[in-house]
Design a protein around this motif. Sequence first.
Motif, PDB file in Angstrom:
ATOM      1  N   VAL A  29       0.828  -1.312   0.035  1.00 34.21           N
ATOM      2  CA  VAL A  29      -0.119  -0.108  -0.099  1.00 34.21           C
ATOM      3  C   VAL A  29       1.070   1.179  -0.065  1.00 34.21           C
ATOM      4  N   MET A 184      -7.387  -0.948  -1.867  1.00 33.65           N
ATOM      5  CA  MET A 184      -8.036  -2.207  -1.343  1.00 33.65           C
ATOM      6  C   MET A 184      -9.032  -2.561  -2.270  1.00 33.65           C
TER       7      MET A 184
ATOM      8  N   SER B  26      -3.494   2.608   7.992  1.00 36.89           N
ATOM      9  CA  SER B  26      -3.188   1.622   7.096  1.00 36.89           C
ATOM     10  C   SER B  26      -1.893   0.658   7.392  1.00 36.89           C
ATOM     11  N   PHE B 189     -10.491  -8.092   0.718  1.00 33.38           N
ATOM     12  CA  PHE B 189     -10.148  -6.625   0.115  1.00 33.38           C
ATOM     13  C   PHE B 189     -11.058  -5.795  -0.074  1.00 33.38           C
ATOM     14  N   GLY B 193     -12.074  -2.170   1.714  1.00 31.40           N
ATOM     15  CA  GLY B 193     -11.957  -0.903   1.208  1.00 31.40           C
ATOM     16  C   GLY B 193     -13.453  -0.282   1.530  1.00 31.40           C
TER      17      GLY B 193
END
Lengths: 202, 205
Positions: A29, A184, B26, B189, B193
Amino acid sequence: MENLFSLFINSVFVGNILLAYFLGMCSFVAVSKNMNTAVGLGFAVVFVCTITAPVNWAVYRFFLAPGALSWAGFPEADLSYLKLITFIAVIAALVQAVEMVIDRFSPELYTALGVFLPLIAVNCAILGTSLFMVERSYTLMETLVFGFGAGVGWLLAIASMAAIQVKLRYANIPKGLEGYGITMIVTGLMAMGFMIFSGIAL
Amino acid sequence: MKLFKSKSFSVFKEPLAKNNPISIQSLGICSALAVTVQLKAALVMGLSLTFVVAFSNLIISSMRNYIPRNIRMIVELSVIASLVILADEFLRAYFYDISKQLSVFVGLIITNCIVMGRAETFALGNSPGASLLDGLGNGFGYSLVLISVAFIRELLGSGTVFGFKITPEFLYRAGYEDMGFMLLAPAAFIIIGLLVWLQKSLMKV
């Protein structure tokens, strides 16, 4: 030979270390915004993975596995609980050593990879490869191929992500979803794409 | 309430939502996604991480005046690795099934950026008490995200919560089917998100 080839394909595509096992997400990321850095980090991961997995295999086989110390006269010793701390120490030491060797013999490669090497010691993909190798009880050749394959898979994932990020810059993304959120979701879509390979039987 | 206004409480509360390690900073997503197919595994994983991050913060913070600066990384790593081995052996002894299910991911707590990050940024500069609270807060913040993702995945994917059937029988008879997709990797994922999106728009950051 066929077996090794299918293991390689499997670790690059179907069992991609990032898209199927989620390892190495943090640096993925953080670094995927720029193509050059992403590819640089990717190659550093391939490099370190290919070296550390066989070394950790040897350490586990000759020192840590149950009964491994019989050559030293301790046939009933079982040090496998020390594998976590040993592996991370081996990885950190190897990364340091590799950094020094590259610095000495290939300054160009050092300027390309140098900044990424220290980061890699704490990349979960590297430790994960070593731990999977123990859990699936691979042989030395299999470990070598698996380590290389896992690295290549990671490189492939981060390079494609960086390429998508370039396009995303011009996209109209809802506020709040920008940055981390959309990364993501795009990764999720990419993981779906990679799952198609699971239909391939070699 | 005085307790809720004190500084130590805010150290504990910040990482739960406003500064959540997974959804805002994150960090530590690596292991978070792999264990969220079932609530039980997610809960155990969350607790193990909370244990490791709280105690590594406590220990490193109590040693912070004695650790030489240039070898602090290796000291931190050995503290963290020892705690992870403790957690791993404990799970293997008392919860063998879950430990098999979590496979390598308990071991991977060592390289979890949350643990290392909190040790570097908080424990090295604050008192042991505050560091313990910060560790607990971050651990619970992480567990919170893990549990929400696991809840969604288990409910939609297999129609259960903690292994108990929740989706009523008549829905299945009316043609409802469990979403097999939720059990696969890509779903994790996408759910993360969407959760990040939800949280950011609720907090207007």
